[in-house]
Design an enzyme around this catalytic site. Structure first.
Site, PDB file in Angstrom:
ATOM      1  CD  GLU A   1      -9.503 -12.921  56.328  1.00  0.00           C
ATOM      2  OE1 GLU A   1      -8.782 -13.625  57.051  1.00  0.00           O
ATOM      3  OE2 GLU A   1     -10.115 -11.925  56.736  1.00  0.00           O
ATOM      4  CB  THR A   2     -11.450 -11.883  48.546  1.00  0.00           C
ATOM      5  OG1 THR A   2     -10.473 -10.858  48.349  1.00  0.00           O
ATOM      6  CG2 THR A   2     -12.579 -11.706  47.532  1.00  0.00           C
TER       7      THR A   2
END
Length: 305
Positions: A46-47
């Site tokens: 995830e970002t």
């Protein structure tokens, strides 16, 4: 234009363990396509993009992307973002600081408590924005065993059977006999896609769990597998532990009071992670649930987009 970013290892107090997270600051002017492309570029599970909040009393607005899609809620971006924002705002401190943030996510406002200590990894804990609820589904245990490359006898322990839960993101909870069974899994994503239900617009991932752990302090050992997220296995999944809270209370029937539960994940990936779950039970029901963990910065830089 340059954007500052940092990489944090989350749900660990050691660098190069836990679940890595990219945190992009000042992302208000990025559109959805740009954020998705940046998440693909980082290619981490995830970002998280930090934006100005909509509410005056809130700390920030978060947008969370995997390499392939946006998520309404996720645990390790919430913990990592809370720590990253606090460290960016407070800088180096000679004394410890405790503070409270409210982070806006698509699932709703998420209240976080952050503890900064000089010379130690920072810790953040958040109240579950939604309590875990059981969703309607029936499962073929043999099909689940085949998708995990396990024997039918390895699916389930005690009274725990496969079940479907969500606290903002849906997961099929798959209990397995022991840590050895969890370690033996060879996940078949095509078989899984054929059996897993859809909820909230996406195919549900598998959260495999058993009692105990490699670390003697862990009460549960877990692995997460799933289609559509851009990564086959995840080192630490706070949203899955949020959903797991409902399952373990349903099957274990905790007595009224406070129950700390440490969940280890990522061991088989060489990225051991420790997710702190706290359950308050009143009248036989979950009255409050919190998830927390440490986060340590591993890198920082500028992003030119």
């Amino acid at each position: 234009m340059a954007l500052s970013y940092a990489i944090y290892d989350v749900f660990t107090d050691r660098q190069l363990e836990g679940n890595p997270l990219a945190v992009v600051f000042g992302a208000d002017w990025l559109d959805d396509g740009a954020m998705q492309a940046i998440a693909q570029e980082f290619n981490l599970s995830e970002t998280v993009f930090i934006r100005r909040p909509g509410g005056a009393a809130h700390t920030a607005k978060l947008r969370i992307f995997t390499p392939s899609q946006e998520l309404p809620f996720a645990g390790h971006p919430t913990v990592g973002a809370a720590v990253a924002i606090a460290e960016a705002q407070q800088g180096a401190t000679e004394e410890g600081i405790d503070l409270v943030q409210v982070l806006e996510e698509k699932v709703g406002p998420v209240r976080c408590a952050v503890r900064l200590k000089p010379g130690q990894a920072s810790f953040a804990e958040f109240d579950l924005p939604r309590k875990s609820v059981r969703l309607d589904a029936r499962f073929d245990r043999q099909a689940i065993a085949d998708a995990l490359s396990l024997k039918l006898s390895q699916i389930g322990f005690e009274n725990h059977v496969p079940s479907f839960w969500s606290a903002g993101a849906p997961f099929v909870m798959v209990p397995v006999h022991d840590v050895a069974a969890a370690a033996a899994i060879e996940f078949d994503s095509l078989r899984w896609e054929q059996l897993t239900p859809m909820a909230e617009g996406r195919l549900a991932a598998a959260y495999v769990y058993c009692r105990g752990g490699v670390n003697h302090t862990a009460r549960f050992h877990a692995r997460k597998f799933g289609p559509g997220a851009g990564n086959l296995e995840d080192a630490a999944t706070g949203s899955a532990v949020a959903a797991l809270s409902g399952a373990i209370h349903y099957f274990d029937q905790f007595v009224d009071g406070h129950h700390p539960v440490l969940v280890e994940q990522g061991v088989e990936m060489g990225r051991p992670s420790f997710i702190h779950l706290h359950l308050d039970i009143a009248g036989g029901e979950i009255s409050n649930a919190r998830i927390g963990g440490h986060a340590v910065k591993i890198a920082a830089g500028e992003l030119y987009v």
